[in-house]
Design a protein around this motif. Structure first.
Motif, PDB file in Angstrom:
ATOM      1  N   ASP A  66      63.391 -33.408  15.001  1.00 25.50           N
ATOM      2  CA  ASP A  66      61.945 -33.143  14.258  1.00 25.50           C
ATOM      3  C   ASP A  66      61.956 -32.143  13.156  1.00 25.50           C
ATOM      4  O   ASP A  66      62.944 -31.149  13.269  1.00 25.50           O
ATOM      5  N   ARG A  67      61.369 -32.535  12.052  1.00 26.45           N
ATOM      6  CA  ARG A  67      61.350 -31.474  11.035  1.00 26.45           C
ATOM      7  C   ARG A  67      59.805 -30.925  10.796  1.00 26.45           C
ATOM      8  O   ARG A  67      59.025 -31.759  10.703  1.00 26.45           O
ATOM      9  N   TRP A  68      59.650 -29.628  10.452  1.00 22.22           N
ATOM     10  CA  TRP A  68      58.407 -29.181   9.973  1.00 22.22           C
ATOM     11  C   TRP A  68      57.345 -29.015  11.173  1.00 22.22           C
ATOM     12  O   TRP A  68      56.877 -27.835  11.202  1.00 22.22           O
ATOM     13  N   LYS A  86      54.485 -31.395   4.184  1.00 21.28           N
ATOM     14  CA  LYS A  86      53.282 -30.824   3.294  1.00 21.28           C
ATOM     15  C   LYS A  86      52.379 -29.735   4.230  1.00 21.28           C
ATOM     16  O   LYS A  86      51.539 -29.425   3.627  1.00 21.28           O
ATOM     17  N   CYS A  87      52.930 -29.765   5.481  1.00 23.26           N
ATOM     18  CA  CYS A  87      52.258 -29.182   6.485  1.00 23.26           C
ATOM     19  C   CYS A  87      52.396 -27.579   6.231  1.00 23.26           C
ATOM     20  O   CYS A  87      53.246 -26.973   5.738  1.00 23.26           O
ATOM     21  N   PRO A  88      51.383 -26.890   7.160  1.00 21.18           N
ATOM     22  CA  PRO A  88      51.451 -25.199   6.864  1.00 21.18           C
ATOM     23  C   PRO A  88      52.850 -24.727   7.047  1.00 21.18           C
ATOM     24  O   PRO A  88      53.256 -23.663   6.415  1.00 21.18           O
ATOM     25  N   MET A  89      53.681 -25.236   8.021  1.00 23.63           N
ATOM     26  CA  MET A  89      54.882 -24.871   8.476  1.00 23.63           C
ATOM     27  C   MET A  89      55.812 -25.161   7.278  1.00 23.63           C
ATOM     28  O   MET A  89      56.772 -23.958   6.899  1.00 23.63           O
ATOM     29  N   ALA A  90      55.777 -26.066   6.670  1.00 25.85           N
ATOM     30  CA  ALA A  90      56.740 -26.324   5.336  1.00 25.85           C
ATOM     31  C   ALA A  90      56.420 -25.432   4.530  1.00 25.85           C
ATOM     32  O   ALA A  90      57.240 -24.892   3.687  1.00 25.85           O
ATOM     33  N   MET A  91      54.844 -25.266   4.171  1.00 21.92           N
ATOM     34  CA  MET A  91      54.350 -24.216   3.230  1.00 21.92           C
ATOM     35  C   MET A  91      54.941 -22.531   3.400  1.00 21.92           C
ATOM     36  O   MET A  91      55.511 -22.367   2.449  1.00 21.92           O
ATOM     37  N   ALA A  92      55.008 -22.601   4.610  1.00 20.83           N
ATOM     38  CA  ALA A  92      55.548 -21.074   5.163  1.00 20.83           C
ATOM     39  C   ALA A  92      57.132 -20.801   4.905  1.00 20.83           C
ATOM     40  O   ALA A  92      57.339 -19.909   4.128  1.00 20.83           O
ATOM     41  N   ILE A  93      57.873 -21.734   5.017  1.00 16.33           N
ATOM     42  CA  ILE A  93      59.132 -21.862   4.713  1.00 16.33           C
ATOM     43  C   ILE A  93      59.387 -21.903   3.264  1.00 16.33           C
ATOM     44  O   ILE A  93      60.290 -21.050   2.815  1.00 16.33           O
ATOM     45  N   HIS A  94      58.671 -22.959   2.531  1.00 15.39           N
ATOM     46  CA  HIS A  94      59.178 -23.060   1.149  1.00 15.39           C
ATOM     47  C   HIS A  94      58.735 -21.680   0.241  1.00 15.39           C
ATOM     48  O   HIS A  94      59.315 -21.398  -0.675  1.00 15.39           O
TER      49      HIS A  94
END
Length: 197
Positions: A66-68, A86-94
């Motif tokens: 699973d990713r993100w 594009k979820c909040p976790m992806a935003m936090a990492i990017h």
């Protein structure tokens, strides 16, 4: 819309400290918590989830696959599909920054839904390198149900005041009281879980 409490932020800080201290310690600290918490590596691949994630997501997340996010499907509050990338976790990492103040909806494989507020926090070492991230998911479903019941009660009262016809106004006033009563019952039943909302 919903601000995390100091307790939720304290839990996130403990999770981040534990994650930076090593994976074994992370599991010991987080496995006993009722709040769904998971961690990813720097590429967003899930590396850990606590048992509360299973009940929250309605599925067994797949470590290393699973990713993100640990959820099955994500949607915005307005109901638009939200890709995990594009979820909040992806935003936090990017963006290498904590993401706060957002809410979303997760669909479970059985078709049920949960509204939640994520608290994704990147893990950055002393040299500024991204190690991964930790996320806590706060269920705000009941909070939203209570708010909607109260909005309906207010709407009924406004409508009741506009009717000259007494039977219609009385019926709307009664409906408003029923909405308020349902909101109060739900709030009393949900009181322990509302400490995070």
């Amino acid at each position: 819309m919903y601000a995390p409490t100091a307790l939720a932020e304290d839990i996130m800080l403990a999770a981040v400290d534990a994650a930076l201290g090593g994976e074994g310690e992370l599991a010991k600290v987080l496995d006993g918590l009722d709040a769904p918490i998971y961690a990813t590596n720097a590429r967003g691949v899930v590396s850990y989830f606590n048992p509360a994630c299973v009940g929250f997501a309605g599925r067994l997340p797949a470590v290393g696959k699973d990713r993100w996010c640990v959820t099955w499907r994500l949607y915005t509050d307005a109901g638009a599909f939200l890709p995990h990338a594009k979820c909040p976790m992806a935003m936090a990492i990017h963006e290498k920054r904590p993401v706060r103040g957002m809410t979303a909806k997760a669909e479970r494989p059985d078709g049920t839904w949960v509204s939640f507020m994520p608290l994704p926090t990147p893990l950055i070492d002393g040299a500024g390198r991204l190690l991964g991230a930790v996320n806590m998911l706060i269920d705000v479903t009941e909070v939203r149900q209570i708010a909607e019941l109260r909005r309906q009660a207010e709407r009924c009262m406004r409508l009741a005041q506009g009717f000259i016809e007494r039977p219609t106004g009385d019926a709307l006033t009664l409906m408003a009281a029923e909405y308020q009563s349902k909101a109060a019952d739900l709030e009393r039943a949900a009181m322990p879980s509302l400490y995070f909302a």
